[in-house]
Design an enzyme around this catalytic site. Sequence first.
Site, short mmCIF file in Angstrom:
data_model
loop_
_atom_site.label_atom_id
_atom_site.label_comp_id
_atom_site.label_asym_id
_atom_site.label_seq_id
_atom_site.Cartn_x
_atom_site.Cartn_y
_atom_site.Cartn_z
N GLY A 101 0.81 -1.21 0.00
CA GLY A 101 0.00 0.00 0.00
C GLY A 101 0.85 1.27 0.00
O GLY A 101 0.54 2.23 -0.71
N ASN A 144 -8.38 4.16 8.04
CA ASN A 144 -7.80 3.03 8.76
C ASN A 144 -7.98 3.12 10.27
O ASN A 144 -7.85 2.12 10.96
CB ASN A 144 -6.32 2.88 8.41
CG ASN A 144 -5.56 4.18 8.51
OD1 ASN A 144 -5.88 5.14 7.81
ND2 ASN A 144 -4.59 4.24 9.39
N GLN A 146 -7.93 -0.20 3.12
CA GLN A 146 -8.83 -0.72 4.17
C GLN A 146 -10.20 -1.11 3.64
O GLN A 146 -10.97 -1.78 4.32
CB GLN A 146 -9.01 0.33 5.28
CG GLN A 146 -7.79 0.56 6.13
CD GLN A 146 -7.44 -0.63 7.02
OE1 GLN A 146 -8.27 -1.51 7.30
NE2 GLN A 146 -6.20 -0.68 7.48
N SER A 167 -3.40 -3.33 -0.78
CA SER A 167 -2.32 -4.02 -0.09
C SER A 167 -2.72 -5.46 0.18
O SER A 167 -3.85 -5.73 0.60
CB SER A 167 -1.99 -3.31 1.21
OG SER A 167 -1.03 -4.05 1.93
N HIS A 174 -1.43 -7.71 2.50
CA HIS A 174 -1.45 -8.26 3.87
C HIS A 174 -2.64 -7.83 4.70
O HIS A 174 -2.84 -8.32 5.81
CB HIS A 174 -0.12 -7.98 4.60
CG HIS A 174 0.06 -6.58 5.09
ND1 HIS A 174 -0.11 -6.23 6.40
CD2 HIS A 174 0.41 -5.44 4.45
CE1 HIS A 174 0.14 -4.94 6.55
NE2 HIS A 174 0.47 -4.43 5.38
N THR A 181 13.28 -7.57 -10.68
CA THR A 181 12.70 -8.91 -10.82
C THR A 181 11.51 -9.06 -9.89
O THR A 181 11.58 -8.72 -8.71
CB THR A 181 13.78 -9.97 -10.52
OG1 THR A 181 14.85 -9.78 -11.42
CG2 THR A 181 13.22 -11.38 -10.67
N CYS A 214 1.28 2.29 12.18
CA CYS A 214 2.48 2.96 11.70
C CYS A 214 2.82 4.19 12.52
O CYS A 214 3.96 4.60 12.60
CB CYS A 214 2.31 3.35 10.25
SG CYS A 214 1.42 2.10 9.34
C1 LIG Z 1 -1.92 -0.48 5.87
C2 LIG Z 1 -2.27 0.75 5.10
C3 LIG Z 1 -1.37 1.29 4.18
C4 LIG Z 1 0.02 0.74 3.98
O1 LIG Z 1 0.01 -0.49 3.32
P1 LIG Z 1 1.35 -1.41 3.42
O2 LIG Z 1 1.05 -2.53 2.48
O3 LIG Z 1 1.43 -1.86 4.84
O4 LIG Z 1 2.49 -0.57 2.99
C5 LIG Z 1 -1.77 2.39 3.46
N1 LIG Z 1 -2.99 2.93 3.63
C6 LIG Z 1 -3.88 2.45 4.51
C7 LIG Z 1 -5.22 3.09 4.64
C8 LIG Z 1 -3.55 1.34 5.28
O5 LIG Z 1 -4.43 0.87 6.17
#
Ligand SMILES: *Cc1c(COP(=O)(O)O)cnc(C)c1O
Length: 382
Positions: free
Chosen positions: A66, A144, A172, A192, A194, A230, A318
């Site tokens: 993300g 988020n 999100q 994203s 994960h 890559t 974060c």
């Molecule tokens: C988690 C998140 C991100 C960052 O994504 P990553 O894959 O962890 O770098 C960006 N924006 C929002 C709203 C998020 O919840």
Amino acid sequence: MDNAASTPVHEKVVEEMIPFFKEQYGNPSSIHKYGRLANLAIQNARKRIADMINADSNEILLTSGGTESNNTAIYGIAYQSKGKHVITSSIEHDAILEPCKRLEKEGCRISYLPVDKYGLVNPENLKNEISDETCLITIMYANNEVGTIQPIKEIARIAQKNKIPFHTDAVQAVGKTTIDVREIGVDLLSISSHKINGPKGVGALYIRNGIKISPLILGGGQERGLRSGTENVANIVGFGMACKLAKDSMTDNIAHYKKLTTKLVSRIINEISCTTLNGHPDKRIPNNTHFTFLGVSGEDLIIKLDESKIAASTGSACSVRVQKASHVLKAMGFSHEQITGSLRLTVGIINSEEEIDKTVDVLKQVVQELRVVSPYKSKYNF
Ligand SMILES: *Cc1c(COP(=O)(O)O)cnc(C)c1O
């Protein structure tokens, strides 16, 4: 109870990934069979990612997540535009706000749209900020921290009318609500892996056909020259599977999230006094809850919950590391005291109703313990 920060990798995703660490380790750019198989796996994954948001495969740029998708959208558009003005909101993730700050240092003007007490942007404010210089509008799909969903279609329509590229950070929102990039009319959209039970370190930026961006990483010309290097084949394959699962089980997942959060909210509000649910009452993603418990500190709550093996958060994973008050809650007009007493609980496919009950039982206990020694005790008469 912290699924907005990350989610476990789905068993089917792990299964799908394993061959690409072992026998299918080829470089997707190689001409031989190993290379061709890896390349084919990426194509299949790209199709699955595109299908989840009703995009075409050639509109999907694979990234490291993300954060990179957001950076690519912002710099990628700003660096090839003549205009020197970007419009965003005051409640964005740091992966939007920090690149905007850098652009500001480089001479770009940034407008940060305010939000109301629910965390909603007013599209009228957006209209008023648009100028001849505006080269990008970037407003998140769902927040988020508090989970509020923005009037994204209305925002897209305003951008379209003014012929300004519109990007949304949908990290999100993906998997929590149906996302159709055609129906929304969005130009760029960040995802994203994960956050939807895929592996960490992979994501995508949807770039509508016809939108030009300037690449940030140069080299061998992978990803049609937009992101050299890559490809992370196993991660991409896993991400593709996570998208397929998220799409196929979206209705069931949403029903599951709603069942859990409805119970969580009603028990907490009814059983713990001086407590509020933050964010919009219904314009919110179904897996998010965010509360203020007056007279206690959210950080103390996290530590106490952790002792009972319950994972929670005060907001963005974060920004916790730098221990600053939430810019989102500040923008929503919260007092210092309200911000301090805030706690985010976000559910996922892994959670059960028993876990909800346990969370509330523990929370009741620890809020009560903390309030006994709270300096605000006499103020609230809890
Ligand atoms: C988690 C998140 C991100 C960052 O994504 P990553 O894959 O962890 O770098 C960006 N924006 C929002 C709203 C998020 O919840």
